[in-house]
Design a protein around this motif. Sequence first.
Motif, PDB file in Angstrom:
ATOM      1  N   PRO A 165       0.819  -1.211   0.000  1.00  0.00           N
ATOM      2  CA  PRO A 165       0.000   0.000   0.000  1.00  0.00           C
ATOM      3  C   PRO A 165       0.851   1.259   0.000  1.00  0.00           C
ATOM      4  O   PRO A 165       1.931   1.308   0.593  1.00  0.00           O
ATOM      5  N   VAL A 166       0.363   2.284  -0.669  1.00  0.00           N
ATOM      6  CA  VAL A 166       0.983   3.608  -0.625  1.00  0.00           C
ATOM      7  C   VAL A 166       0.386   4.356   0.564  1.00  0.00           C
ATOM      8  O   VAL A 166      -0.835   4.348   0.771  1.00  0.00           O
ATOM      9  N   VAL A 167       1.249   4.999   1.367  1.00  0.00           N
ATOM     10  CA  VAL A 167       0.791   5.664   2.595  1.00  0.00           C
ATOM     11  C   VAL A 167       1.288   7.103   2.638  1.00  0.00           C
ATOM     12  O   VAL A 167       2.301   7.451   2.022  1.00  0.00           O
ATOM     13  N   LEU A 168       0.562   7.925   3.381  1.00  0.00           N
ATOM     14  CA  LEU A 168       1.021   9.285   3.678  1.00  0.00           C
ATOM     15  C   LEU A 168       1.976   9.204   4.857  1.00  0.00           C
ATOM     16  O   LEU A 168       1.696   8.532   5.851  1.00  0.00           O
ATOM     17  N   PRO A 177      -4.150  14.009  11.688  1.00  0.00           N
ATOM     18  CA  PRO A 177      -5.339  13.345  12.232  1.00  0.00           C
ATOM     19  C   PRO A 177      -5.266  11.833  12.066  1.00  0.00           C
ATOM     20  O   PRO A 177      -4.679  11.316  11.105  1.00  0.00           O
ATOM     21  N   ARG A 178      -5.880  11.128  12.999  1.00  0.00           N
ATOM     22  CA  ARG A 178      -5.950   9.677  12.888  1.00  0.00           C
ATOM     23  C   ARG A 178      -6.940   9.304  11.779  1.00  0.00           C
ATOM     24  O   ARG A 178      -7.785  10.104  11.391  1.00  0.00           O
ATOM     25  N   GLY A 179      -6.826   8.069  11.321  1.00  0.00           N
ATOM     26  CA  GLY A 179      -7.734   7.604  10.285  1.00  0.00           C
ATOM     27  C   GLY A 179      -7.166   7.843   8.901  1.00  0.00           C
ATOM     28  O   GLY A 179      -6.124   8.493   8.733  1.00  0.00           O
ATOM     29  N   PRO A 180      -7.831   7.307   7.891  1.00  0.00           N
ATOM     30  CA  PRO A 180      -7.342   7.438   6.521  1.00  0.00           C
ATOM     31  C   PRO A 180      -7.185   8.901   6.105  1.00  0.00           C
ATOM     32  O   PRO A 180      -7.990   9.762   6.470  1.00  0.00           O
ATOM     33  N   ALA A 181      -6.141   9.173   5.345  1.00  0.00           N
ATOM     34  CA  ALA A 181      -5.809  10.540   4.934  1.00  0.00           C
ATOM     35  C   ALA A 181      -6.563  10.933   3.670  1.00  0.00           C
ATOM     36  O   ALA A 181      -6.557  10.204   2.677  1.00  0.00           O
ATOM     37  N   VAL A 182      -7.196  12.096   3.727  1.00  0.00           N
ATOM     38  CA  VAL A 182      -7.814  12.711   2.554  1.00  0.00           C
ATOM     39  C   VAL A 182      -6.795  13.695   1.987  1.00  0.00           C
ATOM     40  O   VAL A 182      -6.447  14.687   2.648  1.00  0.00           O
ATOM     41  N   ALA A 238       5.115  13.262   2.628  1.00  0.00           N
ATOM     42  CA  ALA A 238       5.368  12.513   1.401  1.00  0.00           C
ATOM     43  C   ALA A 238       4.396  11.355   1.280  1.00  0.00           C
ATOM     44  O   ALA A 238       3.803  10.912   2.284  1.00  0.00           O
ATOM     45  N   LEU A 239       4.233  10.888   0.072  1.00  0.00           N
ATOM     46  CA  LEU A 239       3.595   9.603  -0.182  1.00  0.00           C
ATOM     47  C   LEU A 239       4.702   8.606  -0.472  1.00  0.00           C
ATOM     48  O   LEU A 239       5.567   8.861  -1.320  1.00  0.00           O
ATOM     49  N   VAL A 245       8.995   2.603   4.316  1.00  0.00           N
ATOM     50  CA  VAL A 245       8.970   3.311   5.601  1.00  0.00           C
ATOM     51  C   VAL A 245       9.817   2.543   6.611  1.00  0.00           C
ATOM     52  O   VAL A 245       9.383   1.563   7.213  1.00  0.00           O
ATOM     53  N   ASP A 246      11.046   2.997   6.781  1.00  0.00           N
ATOM     54  CA  ASP A 246      11.997   2.355   7.683  1.00  0.00           C
ATOM     55  C   ASP A 246      11.623   2.685   9.130  1.00  0.00           C
ATOM     56  O   ASP A 246      11.507   3.867   9.489  1.00  0.00           O
ATOM     57  N   PRO A 247      11.455   1.676  10.003  1.00  0.00           N
ATOM     58  CA  PRO A 247      11.030   1.928  11.392  1.00  0.00           C
ATOM     59  C   PRO A 247      12.053   2.699  12.216  1.00  0.00           C
ATOM     60  O   PRO A 247      11.732   3.150  13.322  1.00  0.00           O
ATOM     61  N   ARG A 248      13.252   2.863  11.723  1.00  0.00           N
ATOM     62  CA  ARG A 248      14.259   3.621  12.471  1.00  0.00           C
ATOM     63  C   ARG A 248      13.945   5.122  12.490  1.00  0.00           C
ATOM     64  O   ARG A 248      14.525   5.864  13.294  1.00  0.00           O
ATOM     65  N   TYR A 249      13.048   5.560  11.609  1.00  0.00           N
ATOM     66  CA  TYR A 249      12.729   6.986  11.537  1.00  0.00           C
ATOM     67  C   TYR A 249      11.453   7.289  12.322  1.00  0.00           C
ATOM     68  O   TYR A 249      10.497   6.520  12.289  1.00  0.00           O
ATOM     69  N   ARG A 250      11.467   8.414  12.994  1.00  0.00           N
ATOM     70  CA  ARG A 250      10.328   8.833  13.818  1.00  0.00           C
ATOM     71  C   ARG A 250       9.316   9.545  12.921  1.00  0.00           C
ATOM     72  O   ARG A 250       9.323  10.763  12.785  1.00  0.00           O
ATOM     73  N   VAL A 251       8.469   8.757  12.309  1.00  0.00           N
ATOM     74  CA  VAL A 251       7.433   9.293  11.431  1.00  0.00           C
ATOM     75  C   VAL A 251       6.127   8.543  11.711  1.00  0.00           C
ATOM     76  O   VAL A 251       6.135   7.467  12.319  1.00  0.00           O
ATOM     77  N   VAL A 252       5.031   9.132  11.272  1.00  0.00           N
ATOM     78  CA  VAL A 252       3.745   8.463  11.356  1.00  0.00           C
ATOM     79  C   VAL A 252       3.243   8.220   9.939  1.00  0.00           C
ATOM     80  O   VAL A 252       3.575   8.964   9.008  1.00  0.00           O
ATOM     81  N   THR A 253       2.469   7.167   9.776  1.00  0.00           N
ATOM     82  CA  THR A 253       1.913   6.851   8.466  1.00  0.00           C
ATOM     83  C   THR A 253       0.394   6.770   8.573  1.00  0.00           C
ATOM     84  O   THR A 253      -0.151   6.423   9.620  1.00  0.00           O
ATOM     85  N   ARG A 254      -0.245   7.114   7.476  1.00  0.00           N
ATOM     86  CA  ARG A 254      -1.696   7.017   7.382  1.00  0.00           C
ATOM     87  C   ARG A 254      -2.059   6.376   6.049  1.00  0.00           C
ATOM     88  O   ARG A 254      -1.518   6.759   5.005  1.00  0.00           O
ATOM     89  N   GLU A 255      -2.966   5.424   6.107  1.00  0.00           N
ATOM     90  CA  GLU A 255      -3.510   4.883   4.869  1.00  0.00           C
ATOM     91  C   GLU A 255      -4.263   5.990   4.141  1.00  0.00           C
ATOM     92  O   GLU A 255      -4.703   6.973   4.754  1.00  0.00           O
TER      93      GLU A 255
END
Length: 293
Positions: A165-168, A177-182, A238-239, A245-255
């Motif tokens: 899947p491609v993620v934000l 915000p939580r939940g899928p990204a618009v 980014a998309l 998405v490497d877990p070593r980086y402090r980022v959040v992802t959203r579907e």
Amino acid sequence: MLNPWRLRLLSRLDTLGTIRAVALDANLSASSVSQQLAVLETETRTQLLERTGRRVRLTPAGQLLARRARAILDHMDTVEAELRGLHDEPAGLVRLGAFQSAIHTLAVPAVQRYPQLDVELLELEPHESIPALRGGDADVIITTTDFVELPLGPDLDIVPLAADPVVLVASPDRNVPRGPAVLSDYAAEPWALDIPQSYMANLTLRLCRESGFEPRVVCRFSNYLMTLQHVEAGLSIALLPGLAVDPRYRVVTRELAVPVTRTIAAVVRRGSPRRAAVNLVLNALQEQPLLSD
């Protein structure tokens, strides 16, 4: 008698387009390449090249021979490997091309399964790997079947491997915000993109434009780790493919609210018997666990 070296030069001309490019690729002078192709015309008693202004292009006969040459050269490699491997494990060099996020998740584990094989691992994004496969510079590639700018045609065999899947991706400091990204909610954000004409750059632009805005691009990186570092610093969003998405980086992802999934596949040339070593690499790729993150 057709000379395989000259056939390879003709095949490279069909792929690269110019004598100069073939010369650089083969570490020869342009005049040497021209001379060898002229000898090939004599050997085949056929006009293979024609001049259009200062450029040279293949005649229909030249195009036919160039494409047949790939199958001929593949078959010669197969015979040579079979001879070397009559009493041993499958042998011969296998050139495996893979995009960044598939290297550590798919390519390296597959190579580790058969340490006796001679595998050359190449980092190639889809816009690079598909021409490399067709031109004979790679034997197997890991790519996506969703790259519409370079479709996979009937000259190639496709072995599906996984869905990704491609993620934000954003810094946690942005309070996404939580939940899928618009995507339209992020029209004012600074964006990090891949290099122009790459799969992810084209996909990001298309998805943003379909959402009604032109992304404000603040950086372009050909390396996902650099993108993640920039995003982690709060300088962009980014998309990215989930695998990147490497877990070593402090980022959040959203579907994404409208899900987008790239199909990952191994691809080989069609038209000649596959070498045993190539089949082993394909088998090893297929035996990797399906990717779901």
